[in-house]
Design a protein around this motif. Structure first.
Motif, PDB file in Angstrom:
ATOM      1  N   TYR A   1      -6.074 -18.752  15.589  1.00 31.99           N
ATOM      2  CA  TYR A   1      -4.785 -19.184  15.061  1.00 31.99           C
ATOM      3  C   TYR A   1      -4.245 -20.368  15.854  1.00 31.99           C
ATOM      4  O   TYR A   1      -3.791 -21.363  15.278  1.00 31.99           O
ATOM      5  CB  TYR A   1      -3.784 -18.029  15.110  1.00 31.99           C
ATOM      6  CG  TYR A   1      -2.416 -18.436  14.607  1.00 31.99           C
ATOM      7  CD1 TYR A   1      -2.199 -18.652  13.250  1.00 31.99           C
ATOM      8  CD2 TYR A   1      -1.351 -18.639  15.487  1.00 31.99           C
ATOM      9  CE1 TYR A   1      -0.954 -19.043  12.776  1.00 31.99           C
ATOM     10  CE2 TYR A   1      -0.106 -19.024  15.020  1.00 31.99           C
ATOM     11  CZ  TYR A   1       0.089 -19.231  13.665  1.00 31.99           C
ATOM     12  OH  TYR A   1       1.306 -19.640  13.201  1.00 31.99           O
ATOM     13  N   ALA A  22       4.482 -10.503   5.732  1.00 29.07           N
ATOM     14  CA  ALA A  22       4.138 -11.884   6.087  1.00 29.07           C
ATOM     15  C   ALA A  22       5.137 -12.862   5.490  1.00 29.07           C
ATOM     16  O   ALA A  22       5.539 -13.840   6.132  1.00 29.07           O
ATOM     17  CB  ALA A  22       2.726 -12.212   5.609  1.00 29.07           C
ATOM     18  N   ASP A  57       1.414  -5.696   3.906  1.00 26.15           N
ATOM     19  CA  ASP A  57       1.192  -6.903   4.700  1.00 26.15           C
ATOM     20  C   ASP A  57       1.734  -8.158   4.033  1.00 26.15           C
ATOM     21  O   ASP A  57       2.290  -9.036   4.697  1.00 26.15           O
ATOM     22  CB  ASP A  57      -0.307  -7.089   4.971  1.00 26.15           C
ATOM     23  CG  ASP A  57      -0.836  -6.055   5.953  1.00 26.15           C
ATOM     24  OD1 ASP A  57      -0.024  -5.462   6.681  1.00 26.15           O
ATOM     25  OD2 ASP A  57      -2.066  -5.850   5.996  1.00 26.15           O
ATOM     26  N   GLN A  98       2.658 -11.388  15.748  1.00 28.61           N
ATOM     27  CA  GLN A  98       1.878 -10.269  15.232  1.00 28.61           C
ATOM     28  C   GLN A  98       0.478 -10.220  15.838  1.00 28.61           C
ATOM     29  O   GLN A  98       0.004  -9.166  16.253  1.00 28.61           O
ATOM     30  CB  GLN A  98       1.762 -10.377  13.710  1.00 28.61           C
ATOM     31  CG  GLN A  98       2.949  -9.825  12.940  1.00 28.61           C
ATOM     32  CD  GLN A  98       2.604  -9.625  11.469  1.00 28.61           C
ATOM     33  OE1 GLN A  98       2.073 -10.540  10.841  1.00 28.61           O
ATOM     34  NE2 GLN A  98       2.878  -8.467  10.953  1.00 28.61           N
ATOM     35  N   LEU A  99      -0.184 -11.376  15.856  1.00 28.89           N
ATOM     36  CA  LEU A  99      -1.544 -11.427  16.380  1.00 28.89           C
ATOM     37  C   LEU A  99      -1.591 -11.052  17.854  1.00 28.89           C
ATOM     38  O   LEU A  99      -2.518 -10.371  18.303  1.00 28.89           O
ATOM     39  CB  LEU A  99      -2.131 -12.825  16.167  1.00 28.89           C
ATOM     40  CG  LEU A  99      -2.430 -13.215  14.721  1.00 28.89           C
ATOM     41  CD1 LEU A  99      -2.823 -14.686  14.630  1.00 28.89           C
ATOM     42  CD2 LEU A  99      -3.538 -12.337  14.142  1.00 28.89           C
ATOM     43  N   GLU A 128      -7.935 -24.324   8.950  1.00 28.91           N
ATOM     44  CA  GLU A 128      -8.118 -22.916   8.584  1.00 28.91           C
ATOM     45  C   GLU A 128      -9.337 -22.737   7.691  1.00 28.91           C
ATOM     46  O   GLU A 128      -9.954 -21.669   7.676  1.00 28.91           O
ATOM     47  CB  GLU A 128      -6.868 -22.387   7.875  1.00 28.91           C
ATOM     48  CG  GLU A 128      -5.738 -22.015   8.816  1.00 28.91           C
ATOM     49  CD  GLU A 128      -4.508 -21.556   8.078  1.00 28.91           C
ATOM     50  OE1 GLU A 128      -4.453 -21.732   6.838  1.00 28.91           O
ATOM     51  OE2 GLU A 128      -3.585 -21.023   8.724  1.00 28.91           O
ATOM     52  N   SER A 168      10.573 -17.016  10.709  1.00 24.71           N
ATOM     53  CA  SER A 168      10.062 -18.077  11.572  1.00 24.71           C
ATOM     54  C   SER A 168      10.789 -19.384  11.307  1.00 24.71           C
ATOM     55  O   SER A 168      11.169 -20.113  12.233  1.00 24.71           O
ATOM     56  CB  SER A 168       8.551 -18.266  11.359  1.00 24.71           C
ATOM     57  OG  SER A 168       7.841 -17.130  11.810  1.00 24.71           O
ATOM     58  N   ASP A 185       7.525 -15.277   7.618  1.00 26.03           N
ATOM     59  CA  ASP A 185       7.546 -16.738   7.475  1.00 26.03           C
ATOM     60  C   ASP A 185       8.984 -17.240   7.355  1.00 26.03           C
ATOM     61  O   ASP A 185       9.353 -18.264   7.929  1.00 26.03           O
ATOM     62  CB  ASP A 185       6.732 -17.168   6.260  1.00 26.03           C
ATOM     63  CG  ASP A 185       5.236 -17.031   6.494  1.00 26.03           C
ATOM     64  OD1 ASP A 185       4.843 -16.928   7.670  1.00 26.03           O
ATOM     65  OD2 ASP A 185       4.476 -17.024   5.510  1.00 26.03           O
ATOM     66  N   ASP A 205       7.892  -6.532  11.706  1.00 23.48           N
ATOM     67  CA  ASP A 205       6.536  -6.008  11.848  1.00 23.48           C
ATOM     68  C   ASP A 205       6.510  -4.500  11.660  1.00 23.48           C
ATOM     69  O   ASP A 205       5.555  -3.945  11.105  1.00 23.48           O
ATOM     70  CB  ASP A 205       5.985  -6.384  13.227  1.00 23.48           C
ATOM     71  CG  ASP A 205       4.538  -5.978  13.397  1.00 23.48           C
ATOM     72  OD1 ASP A 205       3.702  -6.421  12.582  1.00 23.48           O
ATOM     73  OD2 ASP A 205       4.232  -5.221  14.338  1.00 23.48           O
ATOM     74  N   THR A 213       3.596 -15.207  13.006  1.00 24.16           N
ATOM     75  CA  THR A 213       2.156 -14.948  12.965  1.00 24.16           C
ATOM     76  C   THR A 213       1.594 -14.771  14.365  1.00 24.16           C
ATOM     77  O   THR A 213       0.831 -13.827  14.630  1.00 24.16           O
ATOM     78  CB  THR A 213       1.423 -16.096  12.247  1.00 24.16           C
ATOM     79  OG1 THR A 213       1.927 -16.226  10.929  1.00 24.16           O
ATOM     80  CG2 THR A 213      -0.079 -15.827  12.194  1.00 24.16           C
ATOM     81  N   SER A 214       1.949 -15.668  15.289  1.00 20.82           N
ATOM     82  CA  SER A 214       1.439 -15.541  16.653  1.00 20.82           C
ATOM     83  C   SER A 214       1.974 -14.269  17.308  1.00 20.82           C
ATOM     84  O   SER A 214       1.273 -13.618  18.087  1.00 20.82           O
ATOM     85  CB  SER A 214       1.813 -16.766  17.488  1.00 20.82           C
ATOM     86  OG  SER A 214       3.212 -16.871  17.646  1.00 20.82           O
TER      87      SER A 214
END
Length: 319
Positions: free
Chosen positions: A239, A195, A191, A221-222, A56, A202, A199, A183, A218-219
């Motif tokens: 990502y 997040a 945010d 949302q993206l 990252e 997840s 997490d 979301d 995360t994936s």
């Protein structure tokens, strides 16, 4: 070679050396030695966190100036092969975006899609080709006599319907509903809070198998953002480049936990790369359009082919 960005100066010499060691590891046993753990299970989990944290700091999000579409470029014998990861969420926005650029790709080049993407976005474009990766995975699932978690997978694929009420589908649907609710609260709670909750969700909702396929909040949302606004595809691709360890490690991990899922996910990366290389024309660029989660793995096999570490011949025709 001018494709994916090299490790950059943001890392220390030790960190760069660690990444290169992991990058060259061909097995979880080698990875355990690198990480310094006896348990290959724990080594995988530890390495995955460290890999993501370090990459990252070095990965860039960019659009290849040759194509105008984000992706990974691998030059093979002076010929460019591009891998473009998309959401394949069947949105008008993504369809319009891709069709505009695919017309340019076809001017002197060839386009290959992960199976299922062509009828979704390019059904009227006969020159856009489709790989046979799903059919290949189904064939090998039968050949290996794997006890399928999805009994109707072949007929379902042919019918174009859902996988039915098996436990994996129920779990996946529940996870998607949970992620959707989390979301939806981002505009109220912000945010950072969203997040953090994502997490936690997840960790609770993602199995060991799904850890190896990148199915997390995360994936999720993206992907949602990129499906609505394809300009965000570069963020989704970035990502996945950071979340996945090199292909041999991810494939061995997933094969141990769920050999069927390994066939239908990471193994298809190899098949898609082989299909495009084997069937592609002798000259001109090749563009591969695939789900974003497949992009790092396909690029891995293209680089391995370029470097003489992997070969696809003789090419197997699936009955």
């Amino acid at each position: 070679m001018g494709e994916e960005s090299p490790w950059q100066s943001a890392l220390t010499d030790d960190e760069r050396a660690w990444l290169e060691a992991v990058k060259s590891a061909d097995s979880l046993a080698e990875l355990a030695d690198i990480v310094g753990m006896v348990s290959e299970h724990e080594a995988y989990l530890e390495a995955k966190q460290s890999w993501q944290a370090l990459t990252e700091r070095t990965e860039t999000t960019k659009t290849d100036t040759m194509t105008g579409v984000p992706g990974t470029r691998v030059d093979i014998a002076g010929r460019p092969v591009f891998v473009h990861g998309i959401t394949h969420a069947d949105t008008v926005e993504e369809q319009d975006y891709l069709r505009e650029h695919v017309r340019e790709f076809l001017d002197g080049g060839a386009v290959y899609c992960e199976q299922g993407i062509r009828p979704m976005y390019f059904s009227d474009m006969d020159v856009v080709c489709e790989a046979d990766d799903y059919r290949w995975a189904m064939h090998h699932c039968r050949e290996r006599d794997i006890d399928s978690h999805v009994p109707a997978v072949e007929q379902t694929f042919l019918d174009g319907e859902g996988f039915g009420d098996d436990i994996r589908t129920v779990t996946s649907a529940f996870r998607e509903r949970a992620f959707t609710l989390i979301d939806a609260g981002r505009h109220m709670y912000g945010d950072a809070f969203t997040a953090a909750v994502g997490d936690l969700a997840s960790d609770f909702l993602t199995s060991h198998e799904e850890l190896a396929t990148g199915e997390d909040f995360t994936s999720f949302q993206l992907s949602k953002e990129a499906a609505r606004n394809p300009a965000k595809l570069a963020d989704l691709q970035r990502y996945y480049r950071t979340v996945f360890l090199p292909q041999p490690l991810e494939r061995e991990w997933l094969r141990r936990h769920d050999p069927e899922l390994e066939l239908f996910t990471h193994a298809r990366n190899e098949r898609i790369a082989a299909y495009a290389l084997s069937n592609g024309p002798d000259t001109g660029p090749i563009h591969i359009i695939t789900g974003a989660a497949h992009q790092p793995g396909i690029a891995y096999y293209l680089r391995a082919y370029r470097d003489g570490k992997w070969a696809y011949e003789p090419f197997e025709v699936v009955p």
